[in-house]
Design a protein around this motif. Structure first.
Motif, PDB file in Angstrom:
ATOM      1  N   GLN B  16      20.357 -21.620 -10.431  1.00  0.00           N
ATOM      2  CA  GLN B  16      21.064 -22.510  -9.484  1.00  0.00           C
ATOM      3  C   GLN B  16      22.059 -23.401 -10.241  1.00  0.00           C
ATOM      4  O   GLN B  16      23.189 -23.597  -9.801  1.00  0.00           O
ATOM      5  CB  GLN B  16      20.058 -23.391  -8.731  1.00  0.00           C
ATOM      6  CG  GLN B  16      19.233 -22.629  -7.711  1.00  0.00           C
ATOM      7  CD  GLN B  16      18.384 -23.549  -6.841  1.00  0.00           C
ATOM      8  OE1 GLN B  16      18.415 -24.767  -6.991  1.00  0.00           O
ATOM      9  NE2 GLN B  16      17.621 -22.957  -5.934  1.00  0.00           N
ATOM     10  N   GLU B  20      26.311 -23.331 -10.216  1.00  0.00           N
ATOM     11  CA  GLU B  20      27.074 -24.536  -9.883  1.00  0.00           C
ATOM     12  C   GLU B  20      28.057 -24.882 -11.001  1.00  0.00           C
ATOM     13  O   GLU B  20      29.181 -25.319 -10.732  1.00  0.00           O
ATOM     14  CB  GLU B  20      26.076 -25.679  -9.698  1.00  0.00           C
ATOM     15  CG  GLU B  20      26.576 -26.751  -8.781  1.00  0.00           C
ATOM     16  CD  GLU B  20      25.531 -27.840  -8.586  1.00  0.00           C
ATOM     17  OE1 GLU B  20      24.331 -27.576  -8.747  1.00  0.00           O
ATOM     18  OE2 GLU B  20      25.949 -28.959  -8.299  1.00  0.00           O
ATOM     19  N   GLU B  31      23.327 -11.036 -10.959  1.00  0.00           N
ATOM     20  CA  GLU B  31      23.354 -10.835  -9.500  1.00  0.00           C
ATOM     21  C   GLU B  31      22.885 -12.095  -8.770  1.00  0.00           C
ATOM     22  O   GLU B  31      23.457 -12.503  -7.749  1.00  0.00           O
ATOM     23  CB  GLU B  31      22.438  -9.660  -9.128  1.00  0.00           C
ATOM     24  CG  GLU B  31      22.588  -9.247  -7.674  1.00  0.00           C
ATOM     25  CD  GLU B  31      21.569  -8.195  -7.248  1.00  0.00           C
ATOM     26  OE1 GLU B  31      21.408  -8.019  -6.031  1.00  0.00           O
ATOM     27  OE2 GLU B  31      20.942  -7.576  -8.130  1.00  0.00           O
ATOM     28  N   GLN B  35      24.905 -14.485  -6.181  1.00  0.00           N
ATOM     29  CA  GLN B  35      24.361 -14.806  -4.848  1.00  0.00           C
ATOM     30  C   GLN B  35      24.431 -16.302  -4.584  1.00  0.00           C
ATOM     31  O   GLN B  35      24.830 -16.735  -3.503  1.00  0.00           O
ATOM     32  CB  GLN B  35      22.897 -14.368  -4.766  1.00  0.00           C
ATOM     33  CG  GLN B  35      22.723 -12.934  -4.386  1.00  0.00           C
ATOM     34  CD  GLN B  35      21.249 -12.606  -4.171  1.00  0.00           C
ATOM     35  OE1 GLN B  35      20.371 -13.354  -4.588  1.00  0.00           O
ATOM     36  NE2 GLN B  35      20.993 -11.487  -3.553  1.00  0.00           N
ATOM     37  N   TYR B  36      24.025 -17.092  -5.566  1.00  0.00           N
ATOM     38  CA  TYR B  36      24.059 -18.542  -5.377  1.00  0.00           C
ATOM     39  C   TYR B  36      25.484 -19.052  -5.228  1.00  0.00           C
ATOM     40  O   TYR B  36      25.738 -19.961  -4.450  1.00  0.00           O
ATOM     41  CB  TYR B  36      23.334 -19.265  -6.521  1.00  0.00           C
ATOM     42  CG  TYR B  36      21.866 -19.442  -6.223  1.00  0.00           C
ATOM     43  CD1 TYR B  36      21.453 -20.221  -5.151  1.00  0.00           C
ATOM     44  CD2 TYR B  36      20.894 -18.819  -6.986  1.00  0.00           C
ATOM     45  CE1 TYR B  36      20.114 -20.376  -4.848  1.00  0.00           C
ATOM     46  CE2 TYR B  36      19.544 -18.969  -6.701  1.00  0.00           C
ATOM     47  CZ  TYR B  36      19.160 -19.752  -5.629  1.00  0.00           C
ATOM     48  OH  TYR B  36      17.835 -19.903  -5.320  1.00  0.00           O
ATOM     49  N   ARG B  38      27.969 -17.481  -3.923  1.00  0.00           N
ATOM     50  CA  ARG B  38      28.398 -17.166  -2.549  1.00  0.00           C
ATOM     51  C   ARG B  38      27.724 -18.113  -1.555  1.00  0.00           C
ATOM     52  O   ARG B  38      28.325 -18.544  -0.577  1.00  0.00           O
ATOM     53  CB  ARG B  38      28.046 -15.713  -2.214  1.00  0.00           C
ATOM     54  CG  ARG B  38      28.994 -14.729  -2.854  1.00  0.00           C
ATOM     55  CD  ARG B  38      28.944 -13.402  -2.149  1.00  0.00           C
ATOM     56  NE  ARG B  38      27.558 -13.000  -1.876  1.00  0.00           N
ATOM     57  CZ  ARG B  38      27.136 -11.752  -1.870  1.00  0.00           C
ATOM     58  NH1 ARG B  38      27.979 -10.782  -2.117  1.00  0.00           N
ATOM     59  NH2 ARG B  38      25.889 -11.456  -1.599  1.00  0.00           N
ATOM     60  N   LEU B  39      26.484 -18.432  -1.865  1.00  0.00           N
ATOM     61  CA  LEU B  39      25.742 -19.348  -0.980  1.00  0.00           C
ATOM     62  C   LEU B  39      26.421 -20.725  -0.952  1.00  0.00           C
ATOM     63  O   LEU B  39      26.658 -21.298   0.121  1.00  0.00           O
ATOM     64  CB  LEU B  39      24.308 -19.478  -1.486  1.00  0.00           C
ATOM     65  CG  LEU B  39      23.410 -20.443  -0.714  1.00  0.00           C
ATOM     66  CD1 LEU B  39      22.987 -19.822   0.605  1.00  0.00           C
ATOM     67  CD2 LEU B  39      22.165 -20.790  -1.516  1.00  0.00           C
ATOM     68  N   TYR B  40      26.756 -21.244  -2.125  1.00  0.00           N
ATOM     69  CA  TYR B  40      27.400 -22.575  -2.194  1.00  0.00           C
ATOM     70  C   TYR B  40      28.735 -22.553  -1.443  1.00  0.00           C
ATOM     71  O   TYR B  40      29.084 -23.493  -0.732  1.00  0.00           O
ATOM     72  CB  TYR B  40      27.643 -23.004  -3.641  1.00  0.00           C
ATOM     73  CG  TYR B  40      26.381 -23.167  -4.472  1.00  0.00           C
ATOM     74  CD1 TYR B  40      25.134 -23.300  -3.873  1.00  0.00           C
ATOM     75  CD2 TYR B  40      26.441 -23.183  -5.865  1.00  0.00           C
ATOM     76  CE1 TYR B  40      23.981 -23.439  -4.635  1.00  0.00           C
ATOM     77  CE2 TYR B  40      25.296 -23.343  -6.629  1.00  0.00           C
ATOM     78  CZ  TYR B  40      24.072 -23.467  -6.013  1.00  0.00           C
ATOM     79  OH  TYR B  40      22.937 -23.607  -6.763  1.00  0.00           O
ATOM     80  N   GLN B  41      29.480 -21.450  -1.660  1.00  0.00           N
ATOM     81  CA  GLN B  41      30.785 -21.323  -1.003  1.00  0.00           C
ATOM     82  C   GLN B  41      30.611 -21.286   0.519  1.00  0.00           C
ATOM     83  O   GLN B  41      31.367 -21.909   1.256  1.00  0.00           O
ATOM     84  CB  GLN B  41      31.462 -20.031  -1.488  1.00  0.00           C
ATOM     85  CG  GLN B  41      32.940 -19.995  -1.200  1.00  0.00           C
ATOM     86  CD  GLN B  41      33.577 -18.682  -1.637  1.00  0.00           C
ATOM     87  OE1 GLN B  41      32.969 -17.913  -2.381  1.00  0.00           O
ATOM     88  NE2 GLN B  41      34.780 -18.443  -1.187  1.00  0.00           N
ATOM     89  N   ALA B  42      29.571 -20.566   0.940  1.00  0.00           N
ATOM     90  CA  ALA B  42      29.314 -20.467   2.385  1.00  0.00           C
ATOM     91  C   ALA B  42      28.931 -21.828   2.973  1.00  0.00           C
ATOM     92  O   ALA B  42      29.370 -22.187   4.060  1.00  0.00           O
ATOM     93  CB  ALA B  42      28.210 -19.450   2.649  1.00  0.00           C
ATOM     94  N   ILE B  43      28.129 -22.599   2.230  1.00  0.00           N
ATOM     95  CA  ILE B  43      27.744 -23.933   2.739  1.00  0.00           C
ATOM     96  C   ILE B  43      29.003 -24.791   2.893  1.00  0.00           C
ATOM     97  O   ILE B  43      29.194 -25.478   3.893  1.00  0.00           O
ATOM     98  CB  ILE B  43      26.739 -24.635   1.789  1.00  0.00           C
ATOM     99  CG1 ILE B  43      25.430 -23.861   1.732  1.00  0.00           C
ATOM    100  CG2 ILE B  43      26.477 -26.065   2.262  1.00  0.00           C
ATOM    101  CD1 ILE B  43      24.465 -24.334   0.649  1.00  0.00           C
ATOM    102  N   ARG B  44      29.885 -24.714   1.889  1.00  0.00           N
ATOM    103  CA  ARG B  44      31.116 -25.530   1.946  1.00  0.00           C
ATOM    104  C   ARG B  44      32.025 -25.081   3.091  1.00  0.00           C
ATOM    105  O   ARG B  44      32.767 -25.879   3.636  1.00  0.00           O
ATOM    106  CB  ARG B  44      31.875 -25.441   0.613  1.00  0.00           C
ATOM    107  CG  ARG B  44      31.295 -26.330  -0.467  1.00  0.00           C
ATOM    108  CD  ARG B  44      32.256 -26.460  -1.639  1.00  0.00           C
ATOM    109  NE  ARG B  44      32.503 -25.172  -2.293  1.00  0.00           N
ATOM    110  CZ  ARG B  44      31.764 -24.679  -3.275  1.00  0.00           C
ATOM    111  NH1 ARG B  44      30.734 -25.356  -3.718  1.00  0.00           N
ATOM    112  NH2 ARG B  44      32.051 -23.525  -3.816  1.00  0.00           N
ATOM    113  N   SER B  45      31.949 -23.783   3.408  1.00  0.00           N
ATOM    114  CA  SER B  45      32.863 -23.259   4.431  1.00  0.00           C
ATOM    115  C   SER B  45      32.270 -23.283   5.835  1.00  0.00           C
ATOM    116  O   SER B  45      32.950 -22.950   6.786  1.00  0.00           O
ATOM    117  CB  SER B  45      33.239 -21.808   4.097  1.00  0.00           C
ATOM    118  OG  SER B  45      33.627 -21.704   2.767  1.00  0.00           O
TER     119      SER B  45
END
Lengths: 189, 138
Positions: B16, B20, B31, B35-36, B38-45
């Motif tokens: 994690q 960051e 991998e 994944q993390y 993409r997860l952070y980017q998704a939370i921001r978006s």
């Protein structure tokens, strides 16, 4: 100490026309994110936001500039939202046993057709709102404050009045669960 | 259904942090780091519903009204009124009060009644004013 904050506080206390509107404009996003993530229901969240800013207005003379104005306002928002959850008898964090069935809960709130698609970024976004909704109020609020509002751990600690270690541990668990939920949704047939 | 991709919990915290920090240590699973990220980017978006337009202006109007209302004065006036009414009512309660006092170990019921009613009136008035203010803005 932020001189902009200081000038703004002085102007609001002097009842300068437009000063409070500027203060609300500057901090409404943080308050809204915080309250909405805690409460989820938009109508209740809007009412609570109004209550938060009314409290800010009434208590502004007590603001001692010991923290940033945003942190002070965020703390009021967090207290108002927490009290609201307590009144509705909703837990801020669920019990350990309740945390195990989040996959099933995601299935319940997900559209099965969506789950057949690959989880690329666009797809991730479509699942993210549902995945966030399965997290307990405190976890989704911390995730939002850290990743969306980009508050530091110490700022979040000041807002929520929780120890920094507790926040780090909650953040770790929240991210882990989100990744697991999103990965589960991707691997479904 | 395939099982989700698992990472050793001890490594997960490092993953994690690496995701960051945009750091890619060779000893961590690439991998999982991706994944993390993409997860952070998704939370921001992730889009969130927003506050209604003009919220700040409405709050400004609301607080201006709040400042203009003589809340404190009005509350004190009502409190005084409640005190006067109770004082006026006490003589007619006199025959009952001694019986209560005797039954409950000499409690000064006239004082309790006076204070309680005053506090209740002030609290009720505050609530009513708050509700009126909210209705005005909604």
């Amino acid at each position: 100490m932020d001189t902009d904050d200081q000038e703004l506080v002085t102007a609001v206390l002097a009842r300068t026309p437009g000063a409070f509107e500027r203060l609300v404009c500057r901090h409404e996003k943080l308050v809204w994110h915080l309250v909405q993530r805690m409460v989820e229901r938009p109508d209740e969240a809007r009412e609570l936001c109004q209550e938060v800013f009314l409290r800010v207005f009434r208590q502004l003379h007590q603001f001692r500039h010991e923290s940033a104005l945003g942190t002070w306002i965020g703390r009021i928002a967090f207290r108002v939202a927490s009290r609201h959850l307590r009144r509705r008898r909703l837990p801020m964090l669920e019990s350990d046993s309740a945390g195990h069935d989040v996959g099933e809960r995601l299935e319940e709130v997900s559209d099965p057709v969506d789950l057949q698609h690959r989880v690329e970024l666009d797809d991730l976004l479509s699942h993210m709102a549902k995945a966030l909704a399965t997290l307990p109020p405190l976890l989704r609020t911390l995730i939002t404050l850290y990743h969306l509002d980009e508050l530091s751990i110490s700022e979040i600690a000041a807002v929520t009045e929780l120890p920094e270690g507790t926040i780090k541990s909650h953040l770790f668990r929240a991210r882990q669960r989100l990744r697991s939920l999103l990965e589960s949704s991707r691997s479904m047939p | 259904m395939n099982p989700p991709f698992r990472i050793d919990p001890d490594i997960e915290a490092r993953v994690q942090i690496a995701a960051e920090a945009l750091d890619d240590p060779a000893d961590l699973p690439a991998e999982a780091i991706t994944q993390y990220r993409r997860l952070y980017q998704a939370i921001r978006s992730t889009s969130m519903a927003s506050l209604p337009p003009g919220f700040a202006a409405r709050m400004e109007r609301l607080t201006r009204d709040h400042a203009e209302q003589p809340d404190g004065t009005l509350r004190w006036l009502c409190l005084g009124g409640a005190l006067l009414s109770i004082s006026a009512a006490i003589p007619s309660l006199r025959p009952i009060i001694p019986a209560w006092s005797a039954a409950f170990g000499g409690v000064p019921w006239d004082l309790v009644l006076l204070t309680g009613t005053s506090a209740l009136s002030a609290a009720l008035l505050g609530r009513l004013m708050e509700r009126a203010r909210r209705n005005k803005t909604s």
